[in-house]
Write a protein that holds these residues in place. Structure first.
Motif, mmCIF file in Angstrom:
data_model
loop_
_atom_site.group_PDB
_atom_site.id
_atom_site.type_symbol
_atom_site.label_atom_id
_atom_site.label_comp_id
_atom_site.label_asym_id
_atom_site.label_seq_id
_atom_site.Cartn_x
_atom_site.Cartn_y
_atom_site.Cartn_z
ATOM 1 N N HIS A 36 0.826 -1.211 0.000
ATOM 2 C CA HIS A 36 0.000 0.000 0.000
ATOM 3 C C HIS A 36 0.861 1.261 0.000
ATOM 4 C CE1 HIS A 36 -2.701 -3.003 2.133
ATOM 5 N NE2 HIS A 36 -3.205 -2.847 0.931
ATOM 6 N N ALA A 37 0.250 2.353 -0.452
ATOM 7 C CA ALA A 37 0.928 3.657 -0.466
ATOM 8 C C ALA A 37 0.951 4.239 0.951
ATOM 9 C CB ALA A 37 0.190 4.606 -1.403
ATOM 10 N N ASN A 38 1.831 5.201 1.181
ATOM 11 C CA ASN A 38 1.880 5.887 2.469
ATOM 12 C C ASN A 38 0.605 6.689 2.688
ATOM 13 O OD1 ASN A 38 4.419 4.979 3.239
ATOM 14 N ND2 ASN A 38 5.468 6.682 2.249
ATOM 15 N N CYS A 39 0.193 6.811 3.944
ATOM 16 C CA CYS A 39 -0.973 7.623 4.292
ATOM 17 C C CYS A 39 -0.666 9.094 4.010
ATOM 18 C CB CYS A 39 -1.310 7.458 5.768
ATOM 19 S SG CYS A 39 -1.856 5.812 6.242
ATOM 20 N N THR A 40 -1.661 9.824 3.555
ATOM 21 C CA THR A 40 -1.520 11.261 3.335
ATOM 22 C C THR A 40 -2.368 12.007 4.356
ATOM 23 O OG1 THR A 40 -3.336 11.328 1.751
ATOM 24 C CG2 THR A 40 -1.113 10.982 0.862
ATOM 25 N N THR A 41 -1.987 13.209 4.657
ATOM 26 C CA THR A 41 -2.685 14.009 5.653
ATOM 27 C C THR A 41 -4.148 14.204 5.280
ATOM 28 O OG1 THR A 41 -0.614 15.148 6.126
ATOM 29 C CG2 THR A 41 -2.626 16.206 6.899
ATOM 30 N N PRO A 73 -6.759 1.118 2.034
ATOM 31 C CA PRO A 73 -5.726 1.046 3.069
ATOM 32 C C PRO A 73 -4.496 1.867 2.703
ATOM 33 C CG PRO A 73 -5.929 -1.053 1.923
ATOM 34 C CD PRO A 73 -6.973 -0.158 1.368
ATOM 35 N N CYS A 74 -3.753 2.265 3.724
ATOM 36 C CA CYS A 74 -2.512 2.999 3.523
ATOM 37 C C CYS A 74 -1.544 2.624 4.632
ATOM 38 C CB CYS A 74 -2.753 4.507 3.498
ATOM 39 S SG CYS A 74 -3.384 5.206 5.038
#
Length: 179
Positions: A36-41, A73-74
C-alpha cells in the motif's frame, strides 16, 4: 513409493502451515504494508484529546487519534508532525521517542499516539517560553506540506486551550487502536 508419499505429506503440511500463517498475519501486518501507499494528511481524520490533569504533576497527557478516511488502506510509517504555535511566535514541537513501526491502516482503521508535555500552572505569567493555543498543526509522516489544524478538546469534547511551558512535546510511537 513410500518415500514419495512421505514427501507429499510433508509438502502438504508445509503448504498448510504457510497458508495458516498468511491468514493470521492479515491486512494489518508489516508484510502487507509493502503493498500500500503511504498515508496522506488529507486522507486522515485527526482528533486531539487532552486528558484530565493528574494532581500534583507538571506533566499533562494528551492523545492524538488518527483515522483513515481514504478510499483504501494505507501505510502509516513513522511519527506524525505535531506542533503548537502562537502565531508566528513561540512554538512547541512533538519529538518522537521509541521506534515507530509501519502500520498497515485499513479504511476506517485508527492509529493512536500518546503525547506528554509540561503544563503551565494557571498562575504562571505569560513569557517567551510559554505556548498557549487551542489548535495544533498536524500532518502524516512524510507529508508535511499537507499540514492541517486540529482543535484540542477535553475528554467530554469541549474545546480546550493547551498551555505548554516547554518547547518539546514527547510523543510515544503510534500504535494501532484496538477494535
Amino acid at each position: 513409493m513410500r518415500r514419495r508419499s512421505l514427501l507429499a505429506v510433508v509438502a502438504a503440511a508445509l503448504a498448510l502451515t504457510v497458508t495458516a500463517g498468511l491468514a493470521l498475519t492479515g491486512c494489518g501486518s508489516a508484510r502487507m504494508a509493502a503493498l500500500h501507499a503511504n498515508c496522506t494528511t488529507k486522507g486522515l481524520r485527526w482528533q486531539l484529546t487532552v486528558l484530565k490533569k493528574k494532581p500534583h504533576t507538571e506533566q499533562r497527557e494528551a492523545r492524538l487519534s488518527i483515522a483513515n478516511t481514504g478510499a483504501g488502506p494505507c501505510v502509516f510509517q513513522g511519527f506524525p508532525l505535531f506542533e503548537v504555535h502562537v502565531g508566528k511566535g513561540p512554538e512547541s514541537d512533538a519529538e518522537g521517542h521509541g521506534k515507530a513501526l509501519p502500520i498497515d491502516l485499513g479504511r476506517g482503521g485508527t492509529v493512536l499516539a500518546a503525547l506528554r508535555y509540561r503544563d503551565c500552572p494557571g498562575s504562571t505569567p505569560p513569557s517567551a517560553a510559554m505556548v498557549s493555543n487551542d489548535r495544533a498543526v498536524v500532518a502524516a509522516p512524510r507529508d508535511y506540506r499537507g499540514a492541517q489544524l486540529v482543535e484540542a478538546r477535553d475528554e467530554k469534547g469541549k474545546r480546550l486551550r493547551m498551555t505548554l511551558c516547554a518547547d518539546r512535546i514527547w510523543m510515544d510511537p503510534p500504535r494501532e487502536a484496538a477494535e
